[in-house]
Design a protein around this motif. Structure first.
Motif, PDB file in Angstrom:
ATOM      1  N   GLU A  43       0.850  -1.190   0.000  1.00  0.00           N
ATOM      2  CA  GLU A  43       0.000   0.000   0.000  1.00  0.00           C
ATOM      3  C   GLU A  43       0.885   1.239   0.000  1.00  0.00           C
ATOM      4  OE1 GLU A  43      -2.977   2.363   2.989  1.00  0.00           O
ATOM      5  OE2 GLU A  43      -2.748   0.210   3.240  1.00  0.00           O
ATOM      6  N   ARG A  44       0.635   2.121  -0.951  1.00  0.00           N
ATOM      7  CA  ARG A  44       1.402   3.366  -1.010  1.00  0.00           C
ATOM      8  C   ARG A  44       0.474   4.519  -0.640  1.00  0.00           C
ATOM      9  NH1 ARG A  44       2.976   4.794  -5.961  1.00  0.00           N
ATOM     10  NH2 ARG A  44       1.106   3.873  -6.792  1.00  0.00           N
ATOM     11  N   ARG A  45       0.967   5.405   0.210  1.00  0.00           N
ATOM     12  CA  ARG A  45       0.159   6.538   0.646  1.00  0.00           C
ATOM     13  C   ARG A  45       1.093   7.709   0.898  1.00  0.00           C
ATOM     14  NH1 ARG A  45      -2.339   4.322   5.042  1.00  0.00           N
ATOM     15  NH2 ARG A  45      -0.580   4.922   6.306  1.00  0.00           N
ATOM     16  N   LEU A  46       0.719   8.869   0.447  1.00  0.00           N
ATOM     17  CA  LEU A  46       1.514  10.075   0.646  1.00  0.00           C
ATOM     18  C   LEU A  46       0.781  10.979   1.626  1.00  0.00           C
ATOM     19  CD1 LEU A  46       3.936  11.836  -0.150  1.00  0.00           C
ATOM     20  CD2 LEU A  46       2.527  12.757  -1.988  1.00  0.00           C
ATOM     21  N   GLU A  47       1.450  11.303   2.698  1.00  0.00           N
ATOM     22  CA  GLU A  47       0.863  12.184   3.709  1.00  0.00           C
ATOM     23  C   GLU A  47       1.776  13.381   3.916  1.00  0.00           C
ATOM     24  OE1 GLU A  47       0.240  10.025   7.298  1.00  0.00           O
ATOM     25  OE2 GLU A  47      -1.105   8.589   6.364  1.00  0.00           O
ATOM     26  N   GLY A  48       1.188  14.522   4.145  1.00  0.00           N
ATOM     27  CA  GLY A  48       1.950  15.707   4.479  1.00  0.00           C
ATOM     28  C   GLY A  48       2.451  16.516   3.307  1.00  0.00           C
ATOM     29  N   TRP A  49       2.006  16.180   2.094  1.00  0.00           N
ATOM     30  CA  TRP A  49       2.465  16.930   0.916  1.00  0.00           C
ATOM     31  C   TRP A  49       2.111  18.408   1.042  1.00  0.00           C
ATOM     32  CZ3 TRP A  49       5.747  15.953  -2.830  1.00  0.00           C
ATOM     33  CH2 TRP A  49       5.741  16.758  -3.955  1.00  0.00           C
ATOM     34  N   THR A  77       2.098  20.209   3.625  1.00  0.00           N
ATOM     35  CA  THR A  77       2.899  20.922   4.615  1.00  0.00           C
ATOM     36  C   THR A  77       4.333  21.166   4.155  1.00  0.00           C
ATOM     37  OG1 THR A  77       3.552  18.876   5.727  1.00  0.00           O
ATOM     38  CG2 THR A  77       1.536  19.955   6.497  1.00  0.00           C
ATOM     39  N   LEU A  78       4.680  20.685   2.961  1.00  0.00           N
ATOM     40  CA  LEU A  78       6.025  20.912   2.438  1.00  0.00           C
ATOM     41  C   LEU A  78       6.188  22.363   1.993  1.00  0.00           C
ATOM     42  CD1 LEU A  78       6.545  17.773   0.209  1.00  0.00           C
ATOM     43  CD2 LEU A  78       7.688  18.287   2.345  1.00  0.00           C
ATOM     44  N   PRO A  79       7.408  22.891   2.049  1.00  0.00           N
ATOM     45  CA  PRO A  79       7.638  24.230   1.510  1.00  0.00           C
ATOM     46  C   PRO A  79       7.305  24.263   0.015  1.00  0.00           C
ATOM     47  CG  PRO A  79       9.515  23.490   2.807  1.00  0.00           C
ATOM     48  CD  PRO A  79       8.598  22.328   2.662  1.00  0.00           C
ATOM     49  N   GLU A  80       6.827  25.395  -0.449  1.00  0.00           N
ATOM     50  CA  GLU A  80       6.407  25.541  -1.842  1.00  0.00           C
ATOM     51  C   GLU A  80       7.532  25.187  -2.817  1.00  0.00           C
ATOM     52  OE1 GLU A  80       3.987  26.080  -5.009  1.00  0.00           O
ATOM     53  OE2 GLU A  80       3.376  26.156  -2.916  1.00  0.00           O
ATOM     54  N   ALA A  81       8.756  25.531  -2.484  1.00  0.00           N
ATOM     55  CA  ALA A  81       9.886  25.248  -3.385  1.00  0.00           C
ATOM     56  C   ALA A  81      10.053  23.748  -3.607  1.00  0.00           C
ATOM     57  CB  ALA A  81      11.176  25.850  -2.822  1.00  0.00           C
ATOM     58  N   VAL A  82       9.881  22.961  -2.574  1.00  0.00           N
ATOM     59  CA  VAL A  82      10.012  21.507  -2.704  1.00  0.00           C
ATOM     60  C   VAL A  82       8.874  20.959  -3.554  1.00  0.00           C
ATOM     61  CG1 VAL A  82      10.040  19.321  -1.438  1.00  0.00           C
ATOM     62  CG2 VAL A  82      11.291  21.293  -0.547  1.00  0.00           C
ATOM     63  N   GLY A 136       9.645  21.236  -7.175  1.00  0.00           N
ATOM     64  CA  GLY A 136      10.742  20.455  -7.736  1.00  0.00           C
ATOM     65  C   GLY A 136      12.104  20.710  -7.128  1.00  0.00           C
ATOM     66  N   ALA A 137      12.207  21.596  -6.135  1.00  0.00           N
ATOM     67  CA  ALA A 137      13.489  21.805  -5.474  1.00  0.00           C
ATOM     68  C   ALA A 137      13.863  20.534  -4.714  1.00  0.00           C
ATOM     69  CB  ALA A 137      13.418  22.984  -4.514  1.00  0.00           C
ATOM     70  N   PRO A 138      15.141  20.315  -4.456  1.00  0.00           N
ATOM     71  CA  PRO A 138      15.557  19.100  -3.741  1.00  0.00           C
ATOM     72  C   PRO A 138      14.924  19.007  -2.362  1.00  0.00           C
ATOM     73  CG  PRO A 138      17.454  20.244  -4.648  1.00  0.00           C
ATOM     74  CD  PRO A 138      16.285  21.141  -4.836  1.00  0.00           C
ATOM     75  N   GLY A 139      14.627  17.788  -1.966  1.00  0.00           N
ATOM     76  CA  GLY A 139      14.079  17.513  -0.652  1.00  0.00           C
ATOM     77  C   GLY A 139      14.430  16.101  -0.240  1.00  0.00           C
ATOM     78  N   ILE A 140      14.340  15.795   1.024  1.00  0.00           N
ATOM     79  CA  ILE A 140      14.614  14.458   1.524  1.00  0.00           C
ATOM     80  C   ILE A 140      13.315  13.895   2.073  1.00  0.00           C
ATOM     81  CG2 ILE A 140      15.898  13.098   3.211  1.00  0.00           C
ATOM     82  CD1 ILE A 140      18.077  15.221   3.090  1.00  0.00           C
TER      83      ILE A 140
END
Length: 81
Positions: free
Chosen positions: A57-63, A65-70, A73-77
């Protein structure tokens, strides 16, 4: 609880040929779109297919709340938990 055997075995049998096909397709795409674009044109579909096959199961949470630059397409971890 009994662990599944047949489905993962079949997915592993299909994973090798699917990987070979994905690499060949990415190589063909690289001739027209460049190496990086060729890879990213094929890799996400292969990853989704393998995750579905293994029942992951794949789920993305918190997208949001990320900074707009990330998000643009800006680098992120990112970490999987």
């Amino acid at each position: 609880m009994k662990r599944p055997f047949l489905r993962p075995a079949l997915v592993w049998l299909a994973a090798g040929p699917a990987m070979a096909l994905a690499v060949m397709m990415a190589g063909c795409m690289a001739a027209f779109r460049g190496r990086r674009e060729g890879f990213w044109a094929i890799a996400p579909a292969y990853i989704r297919l393998m995750a579905w096959g293994f029942g992951i199961e794949r789920r993305l949470e918190g997208w949001d709340t990320l900074p707009e630059a990330v998000r643009r397409g800006a680098p992120g971890i990112f970490f999987a938990t």
